[in-house]
Design a protein around this motif. Structure first.
Motif, PDB file in Angstrom:
ATOM      1  N   LEU A  84       0.811  -1.215   0.000  1.00 34.71           N
ATOM      2  CA  LEU A  84       0.000   0.000   0.000  1.00 34.71           C
ATOM      3  C   LEU A  84       0.844   1.264   0.000  1.00 34.71           C
ATOM      4  N   TRP A  85       2.149   1.129   0.287  1.00 35.19           N
ATOM      5  CA  TRP A  85       3.010   2.314   0.304  1.00 35.19           C
ATOM      6  C   TRP A  85       2.903   3.090  -0.988  1.00 35.19           C
ATOM      7  N   ARG A  86       2.808   2.354  -2.085  1.00 35.62           N
ATOM      8  CA  ARG A  86       2.789   3.002  -3.403  1.00 35.62           C
ATOM      9  C   ARG A  86       1.642   4.002  -3.529  1.00 35.62           C
ATOM     10  N   SER A  87       0.494   3.658  -2.969  1.00 35.49           N
ATOM     11  CA  SER A  87      -0.670   4.547  -3.042  1.00 35.49           C
ATOM     12  C   SER A  87      -0.437   5.846  -2.276  1.00 35.49           C
ATOM     13  N   LEU A  95       9.991  11.759   0.862  1.00 38.19           N
ATOM     14  CA  LEU A  95       9.840  10.479   1.551  1.00 38.19           C
ATOM     15  C   LEU A  95      10.788  10.431   2.744  1.00 38.19           C
ATOM     16  N   VAL A  96      10.296   9.910   3.850  1.00 39.17           N
ATOM     17  CA  VAL A  96      11.150   9.656   5.010  1.00 39.17           C
ATOM     18  C   VAL A  96      11.105   8.158   5.274  1.00 39.17           C
ATOM     19  N   PHE A  97      12.241   7.502   5.110  1.00 39.91           N
ATOM     20  CA  PHE A  97      12.332   6.063   5.335  1.00 39.91           C
ATOM     21  C   PHE A  97      12.984   5.867   6.695  1.00 39.91           C
ATOM     22  N   VAL A  98      12.205   5.372   7.655  1.00 39.69           N
ATOM     23  CA  VAL A  98      12.682   5.224   9.039  1.00 39.69           C
ATOM     24  C   VAL A  98      13.271   3.824   9.228  1.00 39.69           C
ATOM     25  N   VAL A  99      14.459   3.776   9.800  1.00 37.77           N
ATOM     26  CA  VAL A  99      15.157   2.506  10.014  1.00 37.77           C
ATOM     27  C   VAL A  99      15.579   2.385  11.474  1.00 37.77           C
ATOM     28  N   GLU A 114      13.136  -3.337   0.526  1.00 38.47           N
ATOM     29  CA  GLU A 114      11.901  -2.550   0.456  1.00 38.47           C
ATOM     30  C   GLU A 114      12.173  -1.136  -0.054  1.00 38.47           C
ATOM     31  N   LEU A 115      13.278  -0.562   0.381  1.00 42.90           N
ATOM     32  CA  LEU A 115      13.625   0.794  -0.065  1.00 42.90           C
ATOM     33  C   LEU A 115      13.938   0.818  -1.556  1.00 42.90           C
ATOM     34  N   GLN A 116      14.674  -0.177  -2.023  1.00 43.47           N
ATOM     35  CA  GLN A 116      15.003  -0.244  -3.451  1.00 43.47           C
ATOM     36  C   GLN A 116      13.742  -0.465  -4.289  1.00 43.47           C
ATOM     37  N   ARG A 117      12.839  -1.284  -3.792  1.00 44.65           N
ATOM     38  CA  ARG A 117      11.575  -1.519  -4.507  1.00 44.65           C
ATOM     39  C   ARG A 117      10.772  -0.223  -4.600  1.00 44.65           C
ATOM     40  N   GLN A 121       9.619   2.088  -7.953  1.00 48.81           N
ATOM     41  CA  GLN A 121       8.237   2.514  -8.180  1.00 48.81           C
ATOM     42  C   GLN A 121       8.175   4.030  -8.371  1.00 48.81           C
ATOM     43  N   GLN A 122       8.992   4.749  -7.583  1.00 51.96           N
ATOM     44  CA  GLN A 122       9.018   6.195  -7.696  1.00 51.96           C
ATOM     45  C   GLN A 122       9.528   6.628  -9.068  1.00 51.96           C
ATOM     46  N   VAL A 123      10.525   5.918  -9.581  1.00 53.81           N
ATOM     47  CA  VAL A 123      11.061   6.224 -10.906  1.00 53.81           C
ATOM     48  C   VAL A 123       9.955   6.132 -11.950  1.00 53.81           C
TER      49      VAL A 123
END
Length: 204
Positions: A84-87, A95-99, A114-117, A121-123
């Motif tokens: 659902l992230w894509r939506s 984007l903030v990717f929390v690790v 997951e980040l690379q995926r 999608q963003q591209v």
């Protein structure tokens, strides 16, 4: 058109322009489950630690941090909801990717995948709609825990240096429980957002 009407229209245009400039940037918090996304959001919103439960859907708050106003969406990170992230990340300003910096090597690798995926999608989204890539901030959370990785090490483990040159990114250390580093991280993100907007404006 009378002078009064001209002045009225001009004032309306100026007010609209000011409102546009002051509109909060739309950002999305994503990352694996238990990385601390909701704790980050509530720390930014309330300025204190708030005990949280795992996010099933999403949370949304308006916050002020790093010298800017933000509309922040915090999306659940459980494996079943990651598609659902894509939506939520379509047409976002950043984007903030929390690790979780203290997590195992296996979890860091899972975060990298997951980040690379998400990046791919963003591209596709940006190419399809002729938009710039939204800036990416990797928040190296939980720096207070034993064994927490330094931001530079985490950046390499997540493959950030291998991202395309057109992808603006930064990595910042933080501790959502205490709030340490969050304002500085959001200031860095604000700089990236402004830079991206300026570059887009110059292309027009």
């Amino acid at each position: 058109m009378g002078v009064g009407r001209v002045v009225e229209v001009a004032q309306s245009l100026v007010q609209g322009f000011v409102a546009l400039l002051s509109a909060p940037a739309h950002i999305v918090l994503v990352g694996l489950d238990s990385s601390g996304k909701t704790t980050v959001l509530f720390r930014l919103r309330y300025g204190q630690y708030v005990n949280t439960t795992p996010t099933v859907g999403f949370n949304c708050e308006k916050v002020k941090s790093g010298g800017a106003h933000w509309l922040v969406w915090d999306v659940g990170g459980a494996e079943r909801v990651r598609p659902l992230w894509r939506s939520y990340t379509r047409a976002t300003d950043a984007l903030v990717f929390v690790v979780d910096s203290s997590s195992s090597a296996e979890r860091v690798e899972e975060a990298r995948v997951e980040l690379q995926r998400l990046s791919k999608q963003q591209v596709a989204e940006c190419v399809a709609h002729n938009r710039p890539r939204p800036p990416l901030l990797v928040l190296a959370n939980k720096q207070d825990l034993p064994g927490a990785r330094e931001p530079q090490h985490l950046a390499k483990a997540l493959g950030l240096p291998d991202l395309p040159e057109c992808q603006p990114w930064a990595v910042a250390p933080a501790c959502a429980v205490t709030g340490e580093g969050l304002d500085e991280a959001m200031a860095a993100l604000h700089t990236l957002v402004l830079k991206t907007r300026k570059q887009q404006k110059n292309k027009k």
